[in-house]
Design a protein around this motif. Structure first.
Motif, PDB file in Angstrom:
ATOM      1  N   TRP A   1       0.846  -1.200   0.000  1.00 24.23           N
ATOM      2  CA  TRP A   1       0.000   0.000   0.000  1.00 24.23           C
ATOM      3  C   TRP A   1       0.880   1.248   0.000  1.00 24.23           C
ATOM      4  O   TRP A   1       1.952   1.241   0.610  1.00 24.23           O
ATOM      5  N   PRO A   2       0.425   2.344  -0.632  1.00 22.93           N
ATOM      6  CA  PRO A   2       1.196   3.604  -0.560  1.00 22.93           C
ATOM      7  C   PRO A   2       1.162   4.201   0.853  1.00 22.93           C
ATOM      8  O   PRO A   2       0.362   3.785   1.693  1.00 22.93           O
ATOM      9  N   ALA A   3       2.023   5.181   1.075  1.00 24.78           N
ATOM     10  CA  ALA A   3       2.137   5.790   2.413  1.00 24.78           C
ATOM     11  C   ALA A   3       0.900   6.613   2.761  1.00 24.78           C
ATOM     12  O   ALA A   3       0.205   7.130   1.873  1.00 24.78           O
ATOM     13  N   ILE A   4       0.647   6.755   4.043  1.00 23.85           N
ATOM     14  CA  ILE A   4      -0.441   7.620   4.519  1.00 23.85           C
ATOM     15  C   ILE A   4      -0.021   9.079   4.309  1.00 23.85           C
ATOM     16  O   ILE A   4       1.071   9.473   4.718  1.00 23.85           O
ATOM     17  N   PRO A   5      -0.870   9.906   3.668  1.00 22.32           N
ATOM     18  CA  PRO A   5      -0.505  11.323   3.459  1.00 22.32           C
ATOM     19  C   PRO A   5      -0.171  12.022   4.786  1.00 22.32           C
ATOM     20  O   PRO A   5      -0.807  11.772   5.819  1.00 22.32           O
ATOM     21  N   ALA A   6       0.844  12.911   4.710  1.00 17.53           N
ATOM     22  CA  ALA A   6       1.356  13.557   5.928  1.00 17.53           C
ATOM     23  C   ALA A   6       0.261  14.307   6.690  1.00 17.53           C
ATOM     24  O   ALA A   6       0.239  14.305   7.926  1.00 17.53           O
ATOM     25  N   ALA A   7      -0.663  14.938   5.972  1.00 12.38           N
ATOM     26  CA  ALA A   7      -1.703  15.722   6.663  1.00 12.38           C
ATOM     27  C   ALA A   7      -2.548  14.826   7.574  1.00 12.38           C
ATOM     28  O   ALA A   7      -3.037  15.273   8.621  1.00 12.38           O
ATOM     29  N   LEU A   8      -2.714  13.572   7.178  1.00 13.10           N
ATOM     30  CA  LEU A   8      -3.509  12.647   8.005  1.00 13.10           C
ATOM     31  C   LEU A   8      -2.698  12.195   9.220  1.00 13.10           C
ATOM     32  O   LEU A   8      -3.247  12.034  10.323  1.00 13.10           O
ATOM     33  N   LEU A   9      -1.386  12.010   9.020  1.00 15.58           N
ATOM     34  CA  LEU A   9      -0.539  11.639  10.165  1.00 15.58           C
ATOM     35  C   LEU A   9      -0.527  12.785  11.186  1.00 15.58           C
ATOM     36  O   LEU A   9      -0.556  12.559  12.399  1.00 15.58           O
ATOM     37  N   HIS A  10      -0.516  14.024  10.675  1.00 16.69           N
ATOM     38  CA  HIS A  10      -0.542  15.176  11.594  1.00 16.69           C
ATOM     39  C   HIS A  10      -1.863  15.225  12.356  1.00 16.69           C
ATOM     40  O   HIS A  10      -1.895  15.537  13.543  1.00 16.69           O
ATOM     41  N   ALA A  11      -2.958  14.935  11.660  1.00 17.25           N
ATOM     42  CA  ALA A  11      -4.269  14.945  12.333  1.00 17.25           C
ATOM     43  C   ALA A  11      -4.291  13.877  13.438  1.00 17.25           C
ATOM     44  O   ALA A  11      -4.818  14.103  14.527  1.00 17.25           O
ATOM     45  N   TRP A  12      -3.729  12.715  13.149  1.00 16.35           N
ATOM     46  CA  TRP A  12      -3.665  11.650  14.174  1.00 16.35           C
ATOM     47  C   TRP A  12      -2.878  12.147  15.392  1.00 16.35           C
ATOM     48  O   TRP A  12      -3.300  11.979  16.537  1.00 16.35           O
ATOM     49  N   GLU A  13      -1.716  12.785  15.122  1.00 18.26           N
ATOM     50  CA  GLU A  13      -0.902  13.293  16.245  1.00 18.26           C
ATOM     51  C   GLU A  13      -1.692  14.286  17.075  1.00 18.26           C
ATOM     52  O   GLU A  13      -1.620  14.309  18.301  1.00 18.26           O
ATOM     53  N   ALA A  14      -2.479  15.107  16.399  1.00 20.74           N
ATOM     54  CA  ALA A  14      -3.214  16.167  17.102  1.00 20.74           C
ATOM     55  C   ALA A  14      -4.443  15.632  17.829  1.00 20.74           C
ATOM     56  O   ALA A  14      -4.811  16.153  18.887  1.00 20.74           O
ATOM     57  N   LEU A  15      -5.091  14.616  17.298  1.00 15.64           N
ATOM     58  CA  LEU A  15      -6.418  14.236  17.808  1.00 15.64           C
ATOM     59  C   LEU A  15      -6.482  12.887  18.500  1.00 15.64           C
ATOM     60  O   LEU A  15      -7.412  12.637  19.280  1.00 15.64           O
ATOM     61  N   ALA A  16      -5.526  11.992  18.217  1.00 10.79           N
ATOM     62  CA  ALA A  16      -5.712  10.611  18.683  1.00 10.79           C
ATOM     63  C   ALA A  16      -5.305  10.405  20.139  1.00 10.79           C
ATOM     64  O   ALA A  16      -5.756   9.454  20.775  1.00 10.79           O
ATOM     65  N   ASP A  17      -4.434  11.265  20.667  1.00  6.74           N
ATOM     66  CA  ASP A  17      -3.974  11.099  22.045  1.00  6.74           C
ATOM     67  C   ASP A  17      -3.456   9.667  22.255  1.00  6.74           C
ATOM     68  O   ASP A  17      -3.883   8.950  23.153  1.00  6.74           O
TER      69      ASP A  17
END
Ligand code: SIN
Ligand code: MN
Length: 208
Positions: free
Chosen positions: A80-96
Motif C-alpha cells: 500500500w502507498p504511504a499515509i498522506p502527511a496531513a492525516l498523520l498530523h491529524a492523528w498526532e493532534a487528535l488521537a492522544d
C-alpha cells in the motif's frame, strides 16, 4: 469539539477547504498506486456498496475468506502507498495515542452507497481510537453502543469533519445510513470519501 457520547468526539470542519482540496489531491496519488476495489462480504460474497482502497503499512480487506489486514493490495499484490502527511498530523493532534496509525482505509461512496452498522474489531489494539475524516457530500452517520441491540442515534458528518471514537466508544456499532447528494462541491463527481485511520498492532513497550 463536540462530544455527543462518551469517547466520541466530533471536530467539525477540522480540515478547511484548502486542506480538503490538498487531501483529495493526495488521495488521487493513493488511488493511482492502489486502485479502488469492491470488497465482498465474508461467506456470502455479496459486494459492498462502497469501493475501497488503503494506504499505510497495513490495509483492511474483505472477501469471501473473511475480514483481515494485509500488507499488499488484493488485486495488484503491491504494498500500500504511504499515509498522506496531513492525516498523520491529524492523528498526532487528535488521537492522544503514543504511536502512529498503521492503516488508513479509504471508503468511496457513490450517492446511493451506504454502510451497515458494524464494529471495527479486526485490530489487535483497542487502546488506540479510530480517527475518521469525511470529504465531499455530507452523510447521515449512525452511532450506537457496544452491542448490536443498543439504542443508536444519528447525526450528520460534513466535508472536513474529523471524528474520533475511543475509550468507551472504541467498539461502538456505527454505520452510514445515507449520503446527502449535492451537499458539497469538493468532489467533481459528487459522493463522499471517508478516511479511517487505525492502529492495528500493539506498539512495542517503551525501553529504558
Ligand atoms: C467505516 O466505518 O468503515 C466508514 C464510516 C464512514 O464512512 O463514516
Ligand atoms: Mn467502521
Amino acid at each position: 469539539m463536540i462530544a455527543p457520547l462518551p469517547g466520541l468526539r466530533l471536530h467539525p470542519g477540522y480540515f478547511d477547504r484548502a486542506a480538503q482540496e490538498a487531501l483529495v489531491e493526495a488521495l488521487r496519488a493513493v488511488v493511482a498506486a492502489a486502485p479502488l476495489f469492491t470488497p465482498r462480504m465474508p461467506k456470502t460474497g455479496k459486494p459492498f456498496s462502497v469501493r475501497m482502497t488503503n494506504c499505510g503499512r497495513l490495509g483492511w480487506v474483505s472477501d469471501a475468506a473473511g475480514y483481515r489486514y494485509q500488507t499488499t493490495h488484493p488485486d495488484t499484490g503491491a504494498p500500500w502507498p504511504a499515509i498522506p502527511a496531513a492525516l498523520l498530523h491529524a492523528w498526532e493532534a487528535l488521537a492522544d495515542y503514543p504511536a502512529p496509525p498503521e492503516a488508513c482505509l479509504v471508503n468511496v461512496y457513490a450517492p446511493t452507497a451506504r454502510m451497515g452498522l458494524h464494529q471495527d474489531r479486526d485490530e489487535e489494539d483497542f487502546e488506540a481510537p479510530i480517527l475518521s475524516v469525511s470529504l465531499g457530500d455530507s452523510c447521515v452517520f449512525r452511532f450506537g453502543g457496544t452491542t448490536r441491540g443498543a439504542a443508536t442515534r444519528s447525526f450528520r458528518l460534513h466535508s472536513g469533519d474529523a471524528l474520533t471514537f475511543g475509550g468507551p466508544a472504541r467498539l461502538a456499532f456505527h454505520g452510514v445510513d445515507r449520503i446527502l447528494p449535492g451537499t458539497s462541491t469538493l468532489l467533481a463527481q459528487g459522493g463522499r470519501i471517508n478516511l479511517t485511520l487505525r492502529r492495528v498492532t500493539k506498539p512495542a513497550p517503551a525501553r529504558g
